[in-house]
Design an enzyme around this catalytic site. Structure first.
Site, PDB file in Angstrom:
ATOM      1  N   SER A 171       0.811  -1.222   0.000  1.00  0.00           N
ATOM      2  CA  SER A 171       0.000   0.000   0.000  1.00  0.00           C
ATOM      3  C   SER A 171       0.842   1.269   0.000  1.00  0.00           C
ATOM      4  CB  SER A 171      -0.922   0.012   1.228  1.00  0.00           C
ATOM      5  OG  SER A 171      -1.828  -1.049   1.168  1.00  0.00           O
ATOM      6  N   ASN A 172       1.966   1.249   0.731  1.00  0.00           N
ATOM      7  CA  ASN A 172       2.794   2.452   0.814  1.00  0.00           C
ATOM      8  C   ASN A 172       3.752   2.601  -0.356  1.00  0.00           C
ATOM      9  OD1 ASN A 172       2.098   3.766   3.525  1.00  0.00           O
ATOM     10  ND2 ASN A 172       2.298   1.609   4.022  1.00  0.00           N
ATOM     11  N   LYS A 228      -1.766 -11.350   4.983  1.00  0.00           N
ATOM     12  CA  LYS A 228      -1.396 -10.110   5.657  1.00  0.00           C
ATOM     13  C   LYS A 228      -2.699  -9.410   6.029  1.00  0.00           C
ATOM     14  CE  LYS A 228       0.549  -5.501   5.182  1.00  0.00           C
ATOM     15  NZ  LYS A 228       1.007  -4.427   4.270  1.00  0.00           N
ATOM     16  N   GLY A 245      -0.392  -6.582   9.716  1.00  0.00           N
ATOM     17  CA  GLY A 245      -0.206  -5.602   8.660  1.00  0.00           C
ATOM     18  C   GLY A 245       0.168  -4.224   9.141  1.00  0.00           C
ATOM     19  N   SER A 248      -4.310  -6.212   7.767  1.00  0.00           N
ATOM     20  CA  SER A 248      -4.022  -4.849   8.220  1.00  0.00           C
ATOM     21  C   SER A 248      -5.185  -4.212   8.960  1.00  0.00           C
ATOM     22  CB  SER A 248      -3.635  -3.974   7.018  1.00  0.00           C
ATOM     23  OG  SER A 248      -2.452  -4.436   6.420  1.00  0.00           O
ATOM     24  N   VAL A 308       4.252  -7.214   8.303  1.00  0.00           N
ATOM     25  CA  VAL A 308       4.659  -6.377   7.172  1.00  0.00           C
ATOM     26  C   VAL A 308       4.183  -4.979   7.526  1.00  0.00           C
ATOM     27  CG1 VAL A 308       4.433  -5.932   4.706  1.00  0.00           C
ATOM     28  CG2 VAL A 308       4.440  -8.284   5.539  1.00  0.00           C
TER      29      VAL A 308
END
Length: 263
Positions: free
Chosen positions: A13-14, A132, A158, A134, A175
């Site tokens: 996402s980042n 993962k 996440g 989040s 992560v």
């Protein structure tokens, strides 16, 4: 990109993957693979809105050197993304993927949480390695660990804000966006949790909560990139329509780090 004790996740996402072309996404993964030691794991984000596009990009990521792929839930038509639809999507991707698949549930960005029943069904696929998560719901993470324990299925936190709690209920790692800035500190938190040093882990986890919130749900990617600059890394500018932080936001970000002893 996230630093971890075992390798890197690229195009999460980042990594601003929604703003990159397919060619750029593949190029980033290829370049990272060239620079990363062979023994380090490289996981590449390959999720797209359609199953066909995800299958095709997954194949290209594997050819570019990815050891596994991180596949986010498609969400543009979220009202129709039932468990049946999502099971079909991830099964097709995993059937075709040359490398293992990690499911990715990030409801803050997609408005969609991968349902528990879908995870339980998908964990039985031989090419689906883990999840993962989040969302930050520790009861959900604990239940997923419990429901999938008969399979070779790994659950990853996440976000750094609930990393210790996730370890407590059976997650095997994380992560985390904050690892771009405080990588060694998060690896230390992992070590403390796995060693059973819970009091030390608790104190460290508490100091990570505010800076983590600042670079994720509060101020987002622009804040993460600004923090990277402060810590000697090259964060760089964000792609439009993301905007740089205002002066007030920059000061808010600085407080999140300084009041916890990081700046």
């Amino acid at each position: 990109m996230y630093l971890a004790s075992t390798g890197l996740v690229v195009q999460g996402s980042n990594g601003e993957y929604p703003y990159l072309t397919e060619e750029e996404r593949v190029e980033v993964v290829t370049m990272v693979r060239r620079s990363l030691p062979k023994e380090k794991l490289l996981i590449a984000g390959s999720g797209c809105e359609s199953t066909r596009a995800t299958v095709q990009l997954t194949e290209r990521m594997a050819a570019g050197g990815a050891d596994a792929v991180l596949v986010v839930t498609p969400s543009f038509y979220r009202g129709k993304m039932s468990s049946r639809a999502l099971i079909h999507h991830f099964t097709k991707v995993a059937d075709s993927s040359p490398v293992p698949v990690v499911l990715y549930s990030v409801p803050a960005n997609t408005g969609l949480e991968l349902p528990l029943d879908a995870v339980v069904e998908l964990c039985q696929h031989p090419n689906i390695l883990g999840l993962k998560d989040s969302g930050g719901d520790i009861t959900r993470i604990g239940l997923i660990v419990h429901k999938t324990k008969r399979q070779d299925f790994q659950v990853l936190a996440g976000s750094a804000g609930f990393l210790m709690a996730a370890y407590c209920v059976g997650a095997v790692g994380g992560v985390c966006a904050l690892a771009n800035v405080l990588g060694p500190e998060l690896c230390e938190l992992e070590r403390l949790c796995k060693s059973g040093c819970w009091e030390e882990a608790r104190l460290l986890q508490q100091r990570l909560i505010e800076p983590n919130a600042a670079v994720t749900r509060t101020l987002g990617v622009p804040a993460l990139k600004q923090a990277m600059e402060w810590f000697g890394f090259n964060g760089g500018p964000c792609r439009s329509p993301l905007q740089p932080l205002t002066e007030a936001e920059t000061e808010q970000l600085r407080r999140g780090f300084s009041t916890n002893g990081w700046l």
